[in-house]
Write a protein that holds these residues in place. Sequence first.
Motif, mmCIF file in Angstrom:
data_model
loop_
_atom_site.group_PDB
_atom_site.id
_atom_site.type_symbol
_atom_site.label_atom_id
_atom_site.label_comp_id
_atom_site.label_asym_id
_atom_site.label_seq_id
_atom_site.Cartn_x
_atom_site.Cartn_y
_atom_site.Cartn_z
ATOM 1 N N ASN A 185 -23.455 7.927 28.705
ATOM 2 C CA ASN A 185 -22.082 7.235 28.795
ATOM 3 C C ASN A 185 -22.624 5.741 29.122
ATOM 4 O O ASN A 185 -23.338 5.415 30.019
ATOM 5 C CB ASN A 185 -21.544 7.656 30.037
ATOM 6 C CG ASN A 185 -20.109 6.871 30.383
ATOM 7 O OD1 ASN A 185 -19.804 6.003 29.629
ATOM 8 N ND2 ASN A 185 -19.575 6.980 31.496
ATOM 9 N N PRO A 186 -22.357 4.679 28.290
ATOM 10 C CA PRO A 186 -21.151 4.861 27.400
ATOM 11 C C PRO A 186 -21.695 5.068 25.856
ATOM 12 O O PRO A 186 -20.614 5.035 24.976
ATOM 13 C CB PRO A 186 -20.931 3.418 27.380
ATOM 14 C CG PRO A 186 -22.045 2.618 27.435
ATOM 15 C CD PRO A 186 -22.943 3.602 28.118
ATOM 16 N N ALA A 187 -22.842 5.272 25.470
ATOM 17 C CA ALA A 187 -23.121 5.081 23.975
ATOM 18 C C ALA A 187 -23.350 6.492 23.326
ATOM 19 O O ALA A 187 -23.514 6.463 22.049
ATOM 20 C CB ALA A 187 -24.536 4.334 23.851
ATOM 21 N N THR A 326 -22.832 3.271 15.692
ATOM 22 C CA THR A 326 -23.921 4.296 15.501
ATOM 23 C C THR A 326 -22.905 5.590 15.767
ATOM 24 O O THR A 326 -22.207 5.517 16.579
ATOM 25 C CB THR A 326 -24.870 4.393 16.565
ATOM 26 O OG1 THR A 326 -24.306 4.034 17.896
ATOM 27 C CG2 THR A 326 -25.906 3.030 16.199
ATOM 28 N N ALA A 327 -23.586 6.896 15.121
ATOM 29 C CA ALA A 327 -22.826 8.020 15.407
ATOM 30 C C ALA A 327 -23.251 8.644 16.861
ATOM 31 O O ALA A 327 -24.662 8.790 16.659
ATOM 32 C CB ALA A 327 -23.222 9.028 14.455
ATOM 33 N N PRO A 328 -22.512 8.848 17.733
ATOM 34 C CA PRO A 328 -22.909 9.149 18.872
ATOM 35 C C PRO A 328 -23.759 10.398 18.813
ATOM 36 O O PRO A 328 -23.260 11.451 17.978
ATOM 37 C CB PRO A 328 -21.985 9.280 20.091
ATOM 38 C CG PRO A 328 -20.665 9.331 18.846
ATOM 39 C CD PRO A 328 -21.063 8.686 17.764
ATOM 40 N N PRO A 336 -18.928 0.922 19.535
ATOM 41 C CA PRO A 336 -18.970 -0.037 18.344
ATOM 42 C C PRO A 336 -19.198 -1.337 18.634
ATOM 43 O O PRO A 336 -18.833 -1.837 19.642
ATOM 44 C CB PRO A 336 -17.508 0.325 17.804
ATOM 45 C CG PRO A 336 -16.568 0.615 18.706
ATOM 46 C CD PRO A 336 -17.424 1.418 19.422
ATOM 47 N N ASN A 337 -20.100 -2.029 17.565
ATOM 48 C CA ASN A 337 -20.514 -3.294 17.770
ATOM 49 C C ASN A 337 -19.163 -4.061 17.104
ATOM 50 O O ASN A 337 -18.977 -4.135 15.806
ATOM 51 C CB ASN A 337 -21.545 -3.613 17.086
ATOM 52 C CG ASN A 337 -22.265 -5.114 17.436
ATOM 53 O OD1 ASN A 337 -21.228 -5.902 17.471
ATOM 54 N ND2 ASN A 337 -23.563 -5.206 17.546
ATOM 55 N N VAL A 338 -18.605 -5.247 18.032
ATOM 56 C CA VAL A 338 -17.497 -5.954 17.683
ATOM 57 C C VAL A 338 -17.716 -7.313 17.512
ATOM 58 O O VAL A 338 -16.768 -8.259 17.171
ATOM 59 C CB VAL A 338 -16.080 -5.727 18.560
ATOM 60 C CG1 VAL A 338 -15.749 -3.968 18.324
ATOM 61 C CG2 VAL A 338 -16.755 -5.958 20.003
#
Length: 402
Positions: A185-187, A326-328, A336-338
């Motif tokens: 958690n979180p990625a 990236t697919a967890p 996600p990168n925002v």
Amino acid sequence: MERGGAAVEEAIQLADRVNRISVSPTMAVMAAAEQLKAKGVDVADFGAGEPDFPTPEHIKRAAIKALEENRTKYTATPGIAPLRQAICDWHAAQLGSSYQPSECIVNVGGKHAIFNAICSLVNGGDEVVIPAPYWVSYPDIVKYAGGKPVIVETREQDGFALQAADLERAITSKTRVVIVNSPSNPAGAVIPNAEFEKILGVCQKKGVWLLSDECYSHFTYGDAKPFSIASVPGSKSRLIIAGSCSKTFAMTGWRIGYVLAPAPLIGAIGKLQSQSTSNPTSIAQYAALEALRGPMEGVGAMLAEYARRRERIVAGLRSIPGITCTAPQGAFYVFPNVSKHYRGDMQGDTAVAKGLLDKAHVAVVPGEAFGAPGYIRMSYATSMDRIEEGLRRLERFFSEGK
Ligand SMILES: Cc1ncc(COP(=O)(O)O)c(C=O)c1O
């Protein structure tokens, strides 16, 4: 006369150990979302850090039976003997370890397990290595114990999994503990088994404790399979396993976690527990006993549903221009990168999260809370309908101003 909370708080001189820590930033987001919901606003809520499934029936029935049998008294501080045995048996059967009940203690949730282990080991000034993005509580627990969190960055291209070489560079003569969390958690990062063994090797070579938080152990996808570093021969002497019934069995409210570790450390944790919480709730212990001894099919069913949602949310996010995701490999979060969407006064992921909540009524947690600016965390422990609705809102929000 003004008797506001802030004024009263200022007048109270709090202990340093409490002033060193802060309230979980994920709680702040949840609170803001709750306020909106209370006003009747339809919020697409991706903030939750807990399963949306109810606790399975057979587990609830075990708790009811415990109540009816008046199992409502104090228990032994480290937990009832059959539960300690069941934790060892379950961990051996599911994850290939070999612990005895003397190497096991039941705690008030996985957070308490980690808190007690860190407080039993860390002295003032000791360093604790924490890979980022990290679960929000690790640094604060370390600070509470008087230790110093040392953050090691992981990389998006490694799926945010810790690399042994990066860990080795971060270890100093002051390092006492390394915390790893796989799946994370979180990625949703999963450390590949071979890399995990290298991490163990680094810890053993340097004489530091490895604390492995296995709270999401059974939620893995694709090639990733449930794995415990405790299954590796010769791993146990400086290894601490922190586990929990919360996520695996949808039992967050019951507050049952555990530590598996060398008996002297279990003894120290028991001493700390005996002077603080005492035993975890008796009824919840009987429910956990059923969870660990009973059928595992319910866990598989939850995993299958998470897997379906994961596919959808990753695909949906990737279809939004400027967002990478990236697919967890595990848990039930996407990260996600925002950062490509910063614009005007919306600079930083906290501003993005605020904009999303205020304008699109979508609740997410900013990456900064996890030591990873540029990202947002979205939990897919929510229904497919809400995921679809949330994705529509995200698409609209991120396409504005383009
Ligand atoms: C990584 C991680 N570890 C531990 C916990 C603790 O969970 P609990 O105290 O409910 O067992 C959580 C809960 O969110 C978590 O995300």
